[in-house]
Design an enzyme around this catalytic site. Structure first.
Site, PDB file in Angstrom:
ATOM      1  N   LYS A  80     -11.441  -0.026   3.210  1.00  0.00           N
ATOM      2  CA  LYS A  80     -10.117   0.281   2.692  1.00  0.00           C
ATOM      3  C   LYS A  80      -9.138  -0.604   3.248  1.00  0.00           C
ATOM      4  O   LYS A  80      -9.172  -0.936   4.194  1.00  0.00           O
ATOM      5  CB  LYS A  80     -10.095   1.771   3.015  1.00  0.00           C
ATOM      6  CG  LYS A  80      -8.771   2.235   2.301  1.00  0.00           C
ATOM      7  CD  LYS A  80      -8.552   3.676   2.581  1.00  0.00           C
ATOM      8  CE  LYS A  80      -7.465   4.206   1.700  1.00  0.00           C
ATOM      9  NZ  LYS A  80      -6.991   5.483   2.205  1.00  0.00           N
ATOM     10  N   SER A 155      -6.401   8.612  -1.927  1.00  0.00           N
ATOM     11  CA  SER A 155      -5.986   7.301  -2.097  1.00  0.00           C
ATOM     12  C   SER A 155      -7.226   6.273  -1.928  1.00  0.00           C
ATOM     13  O   SER A 155      -6.946   4.900  -2.468  1.00  0.00           O
ATOM     14  CB  SER A 155      -4.949   6.871  -0.895  1.00  0.00           C
ATOM     15  OG  SER A 155      -5.439   7.032   0.210  1.00  0.00           O
ATOM     16  N   SER A 179      -7.736  11.979   1.128  1.00  0.00           N
ATOM     17  CA  SER A 179      -8.081  10.482   0.408  1.00  0.00           C
ATOM     18  C   SER A 179      -9.468  10.036   0.811  1.00  0.00           C
ATOM     19  O   SER A 179      -9.813   8.978   0.056  1.00  0.00           O
ATOM     20  CB  SER A 179      -6.988   9.517   1.077  1.00  0.00           C
ATOM     21  OG  SER A 179      -5.693   9.863   0.480  1.00  0.00           O
TER      22      SER A 179
END
Ligand SMILES: [Zn+2]
Lengths: 497, 500
Positions: A80, A155, A179
């Site tokens: 990420k 996210s 997330s």
């Protein structure tokens, strides 16, 4: 060797260790897959082809010399874009960090490299991890591999989509309010938010410091456990890091036995707003656990209904302060520096141009909540709710080993559906937020497809802080039983890209 | 602006002061990262992701910083928190890398203390301490292209983050009331005492000239008899003891002038000007300024163990006031003499001179006599005189060895102060050695006896006290270089021999 992309991480590592396949071949297969599908999926913001191949060659060289390889050596991973990577751009999904190349590795990044994990690149995310759909990324939305017109969650939508699209067998997410888990749920993958403090935040670009927690994403519970063990553990660079042994999650994932475990169903996570197909698959999971020999009871956690508002005071408050450093002085975007403007003006213009609307909304919300005269009513009250939620968890865990609920009330919604309705968007994290507020551990794993839309449903398992192994014990057992029932992993039902 | 006189101001108003002192700790590394704290390095060479506030970086508390804070708290008679936290003070400023300062807010590590300070007449004034808390310093901006070096009118600014993250302890007094006309003196004495204390603790060199100790003087006036405080001004970064006193004095007069005129004091920060001792307005500080403090989520609370605190308390060095009392006893000084030693700033030089081998009375004699006089004349600190304690001790030794007498010694001191070198070099260059060679003195003695026959007769008759006049005559002819004691012996020997 297209099969390589479908291997689990555990199998990939074993194949590399035994010499059946080289790490370079594995890396190349995934790079080819990214090449083939990522234009459609948009899971990656940056693909580090050279770096990935170099890391893979290093693993192969190590093996050739007869050195011992770690349990994830040579396994590709999608990182990420919230973790710093030395020499590799890190944007956090924001224009304000466009072009920034960090001079240092996050502790998590270093641990992955030390483990011989091959980092393929950086994945898309809602800007500064603020969102539940990846629509808030400054670099375009990511598609859900099950249906590219739908959101992959957020996210960490990029990391979850990369797994579901077979672009990587492992990924890293961060979970501030869900997330990791919510993207896992809507993409039919596994995501774990470890106990707060068990994975170092050093190098994790902060959204909400007291809630953020990095964690593993994978296609199987065992793979998640292997990754968990690689990244967790005390870090002296993070003062909130827990100085205690990491629970034996890999062993727990292999146990596949829940007999005698007491499992609580959270009563508050049902009812209005919960999609029928989601509840159906969840209830089937409850039955399955009973069949597997667990004792299932209903548990009430009344303060959980206050979790969402408390979260939307605490997280933006901390964010308003954490994001103050993006001022165009030292790194990242700089707008309006034409020699006539003051530093203050350049800072203001840069923040105006560099932050997206959701980030601005939360900065304003947080600035307001921390203001003198409002602090007690907002931030102060929210902290009290946090204490109440922790007490509800404590009371519940006094009687059960783990709690379960749906991970998110609905399956993946269409891109754009909630983009203009922040409140509707925030509801996606209804079931996941309490664990962030309490700092305990939680997992989402696939428990079937909702009959009405044929989209994945996530089962959430919650364990007390530092009892992360219980997640893997329950998750491993459920996964094995479901795979037996279906005859294959759920993800094989996803349409081809 | 024509200011009301100081006496007139005090005739109408009571000053209330608050002093905020920032002390840069002398730790090897910064408060929240491992960067070096040495001064004078290449700009931005002593930085890392944490003290540059790079995305993703995190702070780790410097344990020595916490220990220093506890020591300061204990020495200031404070309570030490059983549990305290850091807090973020949020505001935008380019020299602050994170745009918040990691500080402490409502949970300081030390609170509720006091410091007794001695005024020039020996009276003790108790200054109550509100709190001492830990925080980090900011970077430094240099504004280029303007006339003043200030941001106004500059074309661009340069930022150096070497100082960012250096540990600071902020020590805040409670409102100092009741000092009246002596408020400026109290302010100076407090900062001086605090500086001595910090140095004695070994936690900082506390050099005000190097910015290691900085004082903000908050001051307000209220008419005699009124409870409520007036509006205060905050004079920032007053960086010498003398300036602290002058700033307080100036603000008293300025406030009185404004108030007498029927005006109102604006709550604002003010800059102090060394040249003329005045202050000018800086930033207006209305109460709308809101730092949005909240507990620093990246750091865990600090809970100093009681046993550890007691260990630190037991290991505190002798504090300046106790030490002064001890020295007064050792040196056998009256309160008044000790006070003048203190007022002259002579304690340390005398101590060091004794350490270099001089007897206490001799050391005190030189520093409080010749050298104090010079420091008064030049308006400089005693410690800044261009002579070292070791050099003074050497002069004392030369006197004790009989190689110099008092008069010559004074000339040697003069020579050292004039930059003529070490005492022995001055003696050699100026030819100042005492003449104690009997053959060389003999002629002078004979001459003195011959020229002062009447006095010589008196001595012969047993009036030995008259010998002083003959010694004086010999000293005159030898231009002071004779060893007076030897001369006296020689004269008496001669006259006695004649009488046999
Ligand atoms: Zn540093």
């Amino acid at each position: 060797m297209t099969d390589l992309i479908k291997y689990t991480a555990a199998d990939t590592a074993a194949a590399i260790a035994s010499g059946q396949v080289s790490a370079v071949e594995v890396a190349q297969a995934h790079l080819d897959r990214i090449d083939a599908v990522d234009k459609k999926v948009n899971a990656f913001l940056h693909v580090d082809t050279e770096g990935a191949l170099a890391a893979a060659r290093a693993v192969d060289a190590k093996r050739a010399k007869g050195e011992e390889l770690g349990p994830l050596a040579g396994v590709p991973l999608a990182l990420k874009d919230v973790f710093t990577t030395q020499g590799i751009p890190t944007t956090c999904g924001s224009k304000i960090l466009e072009g920034w190349v960090p001079p240092y590795d996050a502790t998590l990044t270093s641990r992955l490299k030390d483990a011989g994990v091959v980092i393929l690149g950086k994945t898309n995310m809602d800007e500064f991890a603020m969102g539940s759909s990846t629509e808030n990324s400054a670099y375009g939305v990511t598609g859900n591999p099950w249906d590219l017109s739908r959101i992959p969650g957020g996210s960490g939508g990029g990391s979850a989509a990369a797994l579901a699209a077979y672009e990587a067998p492992l990924a890293i997410g961060t979970d501030t309010g869900g997330s990791i888990r919510q993207p896992g749920a809507v993409t039919g993958t596994v995501g774990v938010k470890p106990t707060y403090g068990s994975v170092s935040r050093y190098g994790l670009i902060a959204f909400s410091s007291s809630l953020d927690q990095g964690g593993p994403c994978a296609r199987t519970v065992l793979d998640a456990a292997l990754l968990h063990e690689a990244i967790a553990g005390h870090d002296p660079l993070d003062s909130t890091s827990i100085d205690a042994p990491v629970p034996a999650v890999v062993a727990a994932a292999k146990l596949r036995d829940v007999r005698g475990m007491r499992i609580g169903v959270v009563k508050e996570f049902a009812g209005e707003g919960y999609q029928a197909g989601v509840m159906q698959r969840f209830n089937e999971s409850v039955e399955l656990l009973r069949e597997l020999g667990a004792e299932v009871v209903e548990v009430s956690c009344p303060s959980f209904t206050l979790a969402l508002p408390a979260y939307y005071l605490i997280a933006p408050s901390e964010a308003s302060s954490n994001l103050a450093r993006f001022d165009a002085m030292r790194y990242g975007l700089r707008v309006g520096d034409d020699g006539t403007r003051s530093a203050e003006d350049v800072t203001a213009l840069t923040r105006e141009a560099g932050f997206g609307p959701e980030v601005k909304r939360r900065i304003i919300l947080g600035t307001y909540a921390l203001s003198s005269g409002y602090y007690d009513a907002y931030y102060g009250s929210a902290q009290k709710v946090r204490t109440l939620i922790s007490r509800d968890f404590d009371a519940a865990f006094a009687g059960v080993d783990v709690l379960i609920s749906p991970t998110t009330p609905t399956t993946a919604f269409p891109i754009g559906e909630r983009a203009d309705d922040p409140m509707a968007m925030y509801l996606a994290d209804l079931c996941t937020i309490p664990s962030n507020l309490a700092g305990n551990a939680a997992m989402s794993l696939p428990c079937g497809l909702a009959p009405e839309d044929n989209l994945p449903v996530g089962l959430q398992i919650i364990a007390p802080a530092m009892a992360d192994d219980r997640l893997y014990r329950v998750g491993g057992a459920v996964e094995a039983a479901l795979n037996d029932k279906w005859g294959h992993p759920l993800l094989e039902e996803a349409p081809a890209l | 602006m024509n200011l009301v006189s100081y006496d007139d101001a005090l005739a109408s108003y009571d000053p209330v002061m608050g002093l905020e002192v920032h002390v840069e700790l002398g730790t090897k590394t910064k408060m929240f990262c491992g960067c070096s704290t040495t001064l004078g390095a290449e700009p931005n060479s002593q930085t890392c992701p944490t003290c540059l506030g790079l995305p993703g970086s995190l702070p780790v508390v410097n344990a020595i910083g916490v220990e220093s804070a506890v020591k300061i708290g204990l020495a200031l008679n404070c309570e030490i928190a059983e549990w305290c936290r850091f807090a973020r003070k949020n505001y935008f400023y380019p020299d602050m890398p994170k745009n918040f300062q990691t500080s402490q807010y409502d949970e300081p590590i030390a609170f509720n203390g006091y410091l007794d300070v001695q005024l020039e007449d020996g009276e003790i004034f108790r200054v109550e301490i509100e709190r001492a808390h830990m925080e980090e310093d900011t970077g430094k901006s240099s504004h280029i292209g303007g006339a003043t070096g200030r941001i106004h009118g500059a074309s661009h600014s340069l930022l150096d983050y070497n100082r960012a993250g250096i540990p600071l302890i902020e020590i805040v007094t409670k409102p100092i009331e009741g000092a009246g006309v002596r408020a400026p003196e109290v302010a100076k004495a407090y900062v001086a005492e605090l500086r001595e204390l910090i140095k004695a603790l070994g936690v900082s060199e506390a050099r005000m000239d190097k910015g290691q100790m900085r004082c903000d003087v908050n001051l307000s006036l209220r008419p005699h008899g009124r409870e409520k405080f007036g509006t205060r001004s905050e004079t920032k970064n007053v960086n010498s003891l003398r300036s602290v006193e002058r700033a307080a004095r100036y603000e008293i007069m300025r406030h009185a002038t404004v108030l007498d005129d029927g005006g109102t004091i604006v709550q604002e920060t003010r800059h102090f000007h060394e040249e003329d001792g005045s202050t000018t307005a800086g930033r207006i500080k209305d109460n709308a300024e809101d730092y949005r403090y909240f507990p620093e989520p990246d750091l865990v609370p600090i809970a100093p163990a009681r046993a550890w605190v007691e260990e630190l308390r037991a290991a505190l060095p002798e504090l300046p006031r106790v030490r002064r009392a001890r020295l007064q006893g050792e040196w056998g000084l009256s309160d008044k003499d000790m006070q003048s030693v203190l007022n002259a700033g002579a304690v340390q030089p005398i101590l060091e001179t004794i350490a270099a081998g001089a007897p206490a009375d001799q050391a005190r004699k030189w520093w409080m006599g010749e050298l104090a006089r010079r420091s008064n004349e030049t308006g400089t600190d005693l410690s800044e005189q261009p002579i070292t304690p070791a050099q003074v001790a050497r002069v004392c030794a030369l006197v004790a060895e009989g190689k110099l007498n008092d008069k010559l010694a004074r000339q040697v001191i003069e020579g050292v102060l004039a930059g003529e070198g070490e005492p022995d070099e001055v003696v050699a260059k100026r030819g100042l050695a005492v003449v104690s060679d009997d053959s060389a003195l003999g002629a002078a003695v004979d001459q003195a006896i011959a020229e002062n026959a009447a006095i010589a007769d008196k001595i012969r008759d047993g009036k030995v006290a008259a010998v002083g006049a003959l010694v004086g005559a010999v000293m005159k002819t030898t231009r002071g270089q004779a060893d007076a004691a030897r001369v006296k012996d020689l004269i008496l020997e001669r006259l006695a021999a004649e009488g046999q």
